[in-house]
Design an enzyme around this catalytic site. Structure first.
Site: not given
Ligand code: PXP
Length: 242
Positions: A11, A14, A22, A47, A49, A53, A74, A104-105, A155, A195-196, A217
């Site tokens: 992902n 970031h 900036r 993603h 959003r 953002r 996403e 975040t999600t 997922e 996620h995380g 990500g």
């Molecule tokens: N999968 C999904 C569906 C997400 O929304 C996110 C966060 O954007 C991630 C994976 C990746 O999460 P992380 O940035 O915590 O690795």
């Protein structure tokens, strides 16, 4: 049960977050996507959003035009975003919940009262040969609802596993993920997770039965600040395939 090589989706949101700090045109998430692909990842995740953002529409088109690997978009089910996705034609869409103030999600989709709504959206993507995935918490109820929508994948949101403080609660969360992965497979759903996840907590997740793909990500882009994107992706790939 899990003989397949686990795929890694990177992902790159970031990178766009840093750019937007900036409000200029670099760093470019497209460049990150190209380097992540060079390092051997299997897909690029972005993603879009509702508040735009970080990732913008033009990033998605640029990335799509620059990579060979799968593009996984996403997104929420906001009509303008669905329309955009149907135009830009990513290889896959992952439907996620979106709350305005969240960083975040935070948590998966609650499908209980929206099976019909989501099923209709999935039909639109299927008609364009776009694979579909639903980001859900590891709950049997949500897996059952997900299978009713005829999505290709679920997922699992791994946040509760990641946040578990004690060995016991971590084991509990892992068991929940294992049971839900088994149920998903028995219902014909492909199993992804994310996620995380980071370099310290990912290995236990790679043991999930039927796991096809992890989407990561923050930890990889954070490491990339110090070692570069290619190294950061390769180090994660080594953990996935060790
Ligand atoms: N999968 C999904 C569906 C997400 O929304 C996110 C966060 O954007 C991630 C994976 C990746 O999460 P992380 O940035 O915590 O690795």
């Amino acid at each position: 049960m899990n003989n397949k090589r686990i795929k890694l989706g990177i992902n790159v949101d970031h990178v766009a977050t840093l750019r937007e700090a900036r409000k200029i045109d670099f760093p470019d998430p497209k460049q990150a996507a190209i380097l992540a692909e060079k390092a051997g990842c299997d897909s690029i995740v972005v993603h879009l959003r509702e508040d735009r953002r970080h990732i913008k529409e033009k990033d998605i088109q640029n990335i799509k035009d620059s990579i060979q690997v799968k593009l996984n978009l996403e997104m929420s089910t906001m009509p303008d975003i669905v329309d955009f996705a149907l135009e830009v034609l990513p290889d896959q869409v992952t439907l996620v919940p979106e709350r305005e103030q969240e960083i975040t999600t935070e948590g998966g989709l609650d499908l209980e009262n929206q099976v019909e709504h989501i099923t209709k959206i999935i039909e639109k993507f299927k008609a364009k040969n776009i694979q579909t995935s639903l980001f859900i918490d590891p709950s049997e109820k949500q897996v059952n609802y997900a299978s009713m929508t005829k999505a290709d994948f679920i997922e699992f949101h791994t946040g509760q596993y990641v946040d578990a403080k004690s060995f016991k609660s971590r084991e509990l969360q892992l068991n929940k993920l294992v049971e839900c992965a088994q149920l998903a497979n028995s219902l014909g759903l492909g199993v992804n997770a994310g996620h995380g996840l980071n370099y310290d907590n990912v290995v236990s997740i790679t043991k999930l039965p039927y796991l096809e793909e992890l989407n990561i990500g923050h930890s990889i882009i954070a490491k990339a600040i110090f070692v570069g994107i290619e190294q950061a992706v390769k180090q994660m790939l080594n953990l996935l395939h060790s």
